[in-house]
Design an enzyme around this catalytic site. Structure first.
Site: not given
Ligand code: RB5
Length: 145
Positions: A11, A68, A70, A101, A136, A139
């Site tokens: 993104d 993205c 996070t 795994h 593995h 699983r």
């Molecule tokens: C965008 O601001 C942010 O929410 C997105 O990039 C991401 O981190 C979502 O999980």
């Protein structure tokens, strides 16, 4: 693992890191398919994650990288597609064991969490590590069924 083709998506929050990683992967002889986004204009990450997940499950031994802010939103979304085993990694050990795994087939990175150097190292180890199979495999099969 002998993957030479990587599908990659991000993104807006992951756009800059994706650009860096595309260049890095190409330098390391991977064929990279970029499915977007193609600018830093705001975009909804689930659209990108679903598109990439659909492409990864289409072929054998296909792998994808999603970025993205996070890594979390991409990870949650990608794992809704049957056959996808997406992992969000901020360290190389998790990346390594997710291949050994869990036979992970999508790597999610957080551009606001990891720096460029660490992201490259995580990609490196994730792409070069093979699934161990054996117990593995049983699983991983249980996950799917
Ligand atoms: C965008 O601001 C942010 O929410 C997105 O990039 C991401 O981190 C979502 O999980």
């Amino acid at each position: 693992m002998n993957v030479k083709k990587i599908i990659i998506g991000s993104d807006h929050a992951g756009y800059d890191l994706k650009t860096v990683l595309i260049e890095y992967l190409k330098e390391n002889h991977y064929k990279v398919e970029d499915i977007g986004c193609f600018s830093k204009e705001s975009v909804d990450y689930p659209i990108i994650a679903k598109k990439l997940a659909g492409k990864v499950i289409q072929g054998e031994d296909k792998k994808g990288i999603l970025i993205c802010g996070t890594g979390i939103g991409m990870n949650i979304t990608a794992n809704k597609t049957k056959g996808i085993r997406a992992v969000v990694c901020s360290d190389t050990t998790s990346a390594k064991y997710s291949r050994l795994h869990n036979d992970s087939n999508v790597l999610c990175l957080g551009a606001r969490i990891v720096g460029e150097y660490l992201a490259k190292d995580i990609c490196d180890i994730w792409l070069k590590t093979s699934f161990e199979g054996d117990r593995h495999l049983r699983r991983v099969t249980l996950i799917e069924n």
